[in-house]
Motif scaffolding. Structure first.
Motif, PDB file in Angstrom:
ATOM      1  N   ARG A  41      35.409  30.849  46.689  1.00 52.28           N
ATOM      2  CA  ARG A  41      35.377  31.893  45.682  1.00 52.28           C
ATOM      3  C   ARG A  41      36.753  32.120  45.066  1.00 52.28           C
ATOM      4  O   ARG A  41      36.881  32.347  43.856  1.00 52.28           O
ATOM      5  CB  ARG A  41      34.856  33.188  46.306  1.00 52.28           C
ATOM      6  CG  ARG A  41      34.703  34.311  45.322  1.00 52.28           C
ATOM      7  CD  ARG A  41      34.004  35.514  45.953  1.00 52.28           C
ATOM      8  NE  ARG A  41      33.668  36.479  44.940  1.00 52.28           N
ATOM      9  CZ  ARG A  41      34.438  37.513  44.622  1.00 52.28           C
ATOM     10  NH1 ARG A  41      35.586  37.711  45.241  1.00 52.28           N
ATOM     11  NH2 ARG A  41      34.065  38.361  43.677  1.00 52.28           N
ATOM     12  N   ALA A  42      37.790  32.036  45.869  1.00 49.44           N
ATOM     13  CA  ALA A  42      39.158  32.262  45.371  1.00 49.44           C
ATOM     14  C   ALA A  42      39.526  31.256  44.285  1.00 49.44           C
ATOM     15  O   ALA A  42      40.200  31.608  43.308  1.00 49.44           O
ATOM     16  CB  ALA A  42      40.149  32.182  46.524  1.00 49.44           C
ATOM     17  N   ASP A  43      39.081  30.015  44.431  1.00 52.06           N
ATOM     18  CA  ASP A  43      39.365  29.003  43.407  1.00 52.06           C
ATOM     19  C   ASP A  43      38.653  29.342  42.098  1.00 52.06           C
ATOM     20  O   ASP A  43      39.211  29.168  41.021  1.00 52.06           O
ATOM     21  CB  ASP A  43      38.940  27.618  43.896  1.00 52.06           C
ATOM     22  CG  ASP A  43      39.815  27.113  45.039  1.00 52.06           C
ATOM     23  OD1 ASP A  43      41.000  27.489  45.093  1.00 52.06           O
ATOM     24  OD2 ASP A  43      39.294  26.349  45.872  1.00 52.06           O
ATOM     25  N   PHE A  44      37.417  29.818  42.191  1.00 55.06           N
ATOM     26  CA  PHE A  44      36.671  30.210  40.993  1.00 55.06           C
ATOM     27  C   PHE A  44      37.345  31.412  40.319  1.00 55.06           C
ATOM     28  O   PHE A  44      37.437  31.470  39.095  1.00 55.06           O
ATOM     29  CB  PHE A  44      35.218  30.548  41.346  1.00 55.06           C
ATOM     30  CG  PHE A  44      34.348  29.351  41.554  1.00 55.06           C
ATOM     31  CD1 PHE A  44      33.654  28.785  40.501  1.00 55.06           C
ATOM     32  CD2 PHE A  44      34.215  28.782  42.806  1.00 55.06           C
ATOM     33  CE1 PHE A  44      32.844  27.686  40.681  1.00 55.06           C
ATOM     34  CE2 PHE A  44      33.402  27.677  43.008  1.00 55.06           C
ATOM     35  CZ  PHE A  44      32.721  27.126  41.943  1.00 55.06           C
ATOM     36  N   LEU A  45      37.827  32.371  41.107  1.00 49.73           N
ATOM     37  CA  LEU A  45      38.482  33.547  40.542  1.00 49.73           C
ATOM     38  C   LEU A  45      39.787  33.178  39.855  1.00 49.73           C
ATOM     39  O   LEU A  45      40.111  33.717  38.788  1.00 49.73           O
ATOM     40  CB  LEU A  45      38.728  34.593  41.628  1.00 49.73           C
ATOM     41  CG  LEU A  45      37.472  35.244  42.209  1.00 49.73           C
ATOM     42  CD1 LEU A  45      37.845  36.172  43.354  1.00 49.73           C
ATOM     43  CD2 LEU A  45      36.694  35.983  41.135  1.00 49.73           C
ATOM     44  N   ARG A  46      40.555  32.259  40.446  1.00 51.23           N
ATOM     45  CA  ARG A  46      41.802  31.823  39.805  1.00 51.23           C
ATOM     46  C   ARG A  46      41.512  31.115  38.482  1.00 51.23           C
ATOM     47  O   ARG A  46      42.218  31.311  37.500  1.00 51.23           O
ATOM     48  CB  ARG A  46      42.587  30.910  40.744  1.00 51.23           C
ATOM     49  CG  ARG A  46      43.356  31.665  41.807  1.00 51.23           C
ATOM     50  CD  ARG A  46      44.350  30.763  42.504  1.00 51.23           C
ATOM     51  NE  ARG A  46      43.705  29.790  43.363  1.00 51.23           N
ATOM     52  CZ  ARG A  46      43.469  29.946  44.651  1.00 51.23           C
ATOM     53  NH1 ARG A  46      43.822  31.061  45.251  1.00 51.23           N
ATOM     54  NH2 ARG A  46      42.884  29.003  45.359  1.00 51.23           N
ATOM     55  N   TYR A 115      38.713  22.847  36.829  1.00 50.70           N
ATOM     56  CA  TYR A 115      37.805  23.149  35.725  1.00 50.70           C
ATOM     57  C   TYR A 115      36.555  23.815  36.289  1.00 50.70           C
ATOM     58  O   TYR A 115      36.041  23.392  37.326  1.00 50.70           O
ATOM     59  CB  TYR A 115      37.381  21.877  34.991  1.00 50.70           C
ATOM     60  CG  TYR A 115      38.525  21.098  34.404  1.00 50.70           C
ATOM     61  CD1 TYR A 115      39.054  21.430  33.159  1.00 50.70           C
ATOM     62  CD2 TYR A 115      39.086  20.023  35.082  1.00 50.70           C
ATOM     63  CE1 TYR A 115      40.110  20.710  32.622  1.00 50.70           C
ATOM     64  CE2 TYR A 115      40.137  19.304  34.553  1.00 50.70           C
ATOM     65  CZ  TYR A 115      40.644  19.650  33.320  1.00 50.70           C
ATOM     66  OH  TYR A 115      41.695  18.941  32.789  1.00 50.70           O
ATOM     67  N   VAL A 116      36.065  24.839  35.598  1.00 54.39           N
ATOM     68  CA  VAL A 116      34.807  25.488  35.970  1.00 54.39           C
ATOM     69  C   VAL A 116      33.932  25.517  34.731  1.00 54.39           C
ATOM     70  O   VAL A 116      34.357  25.985  33.671  1.00 54.39           O
ATOM     71  CB  VAL A 116      35.030  26.918  36.511  1.00 54.39           C
ATOM     72  CG1 VAL A 116      33.693  27.593  36.782  1.00 54.39           C
ATOM     73  CG2 VAL A 116      35.870  26.884  37.778  1.00 54.39           C
TER      74      VAL A 116
END
Length: 151
Positions: A41-46, A115-116
């Motif tokens: 989740r932290a990677d998605f938030l960043r 990338y998201v």
């Protein structure tokens, strides 16, 4: 019976033909490394707090990783909210986003970036796939140009 076993062993030990190309990648047919999948989740938030580029079929979020983080690999994540619909629709949208990433990112993504791809209600599922491909190429170009404009 022993004769059959000897023949089978001979077939197993027989040298095979020459490979079509060098196994070391020296032949020039070197593919970029396969992107890693974001799971935390932290990677998605960043990524969500970094650069964004909207497209009619999806939203692209991109973040250049900082010092101390791996710089030699591309990481990609996919997400779809419940606004898209039930689990069947969300999974269909994510499958389409994964197919987009598989087509475009190996040649266009930059190592050291996250990338998201975020699905949009209705559009990610219903939009023509060729349009989505074109939109992802444009979004990647714009995301990478954003940093140059600010300097």
């Amino acid at each position: 019976m022993e004769r059959a076993a000897e023949d089978a062993a001979a077939d197993r030990n027989a040298p095979t033909g020459q490979p079509d190309r060098a196994a070391s990648g020296i032949s020039g047919d070197v593919k970029p490394p396969k992107p890693e999948i974001l799971r935390k989740r932290a990677d998605f938030l960043r990524a969500a707090s970094a650069r964004r580029q909207g497209a009619p079929g999806f939203l692209l979020q991109a973040r250049q990783r900082g010092e101390g983080e791996p710089q030699d690999v591309v990481r990609i994540g996919f997400t779809c909210s419940k606004k898209i619909g039930n689990a069947v629709f969300r999974n269909r949208a994510k499958r389409r986003l994964r197919a987009l990433a598989h087509e475009i990112l190996p040649g266009r993504a930059r190592p050291g970036w996250d990338y998201v791809l975020v699905g949009r209600p209705g559009a990610t599922i219903e939009r023509d796939f060729a349009d989505l491909l074109r939109e992802l190429e444009e979004a990647l170009t714009r995301v990478h140009l954003q940093g140059r404009d600010r300097k």
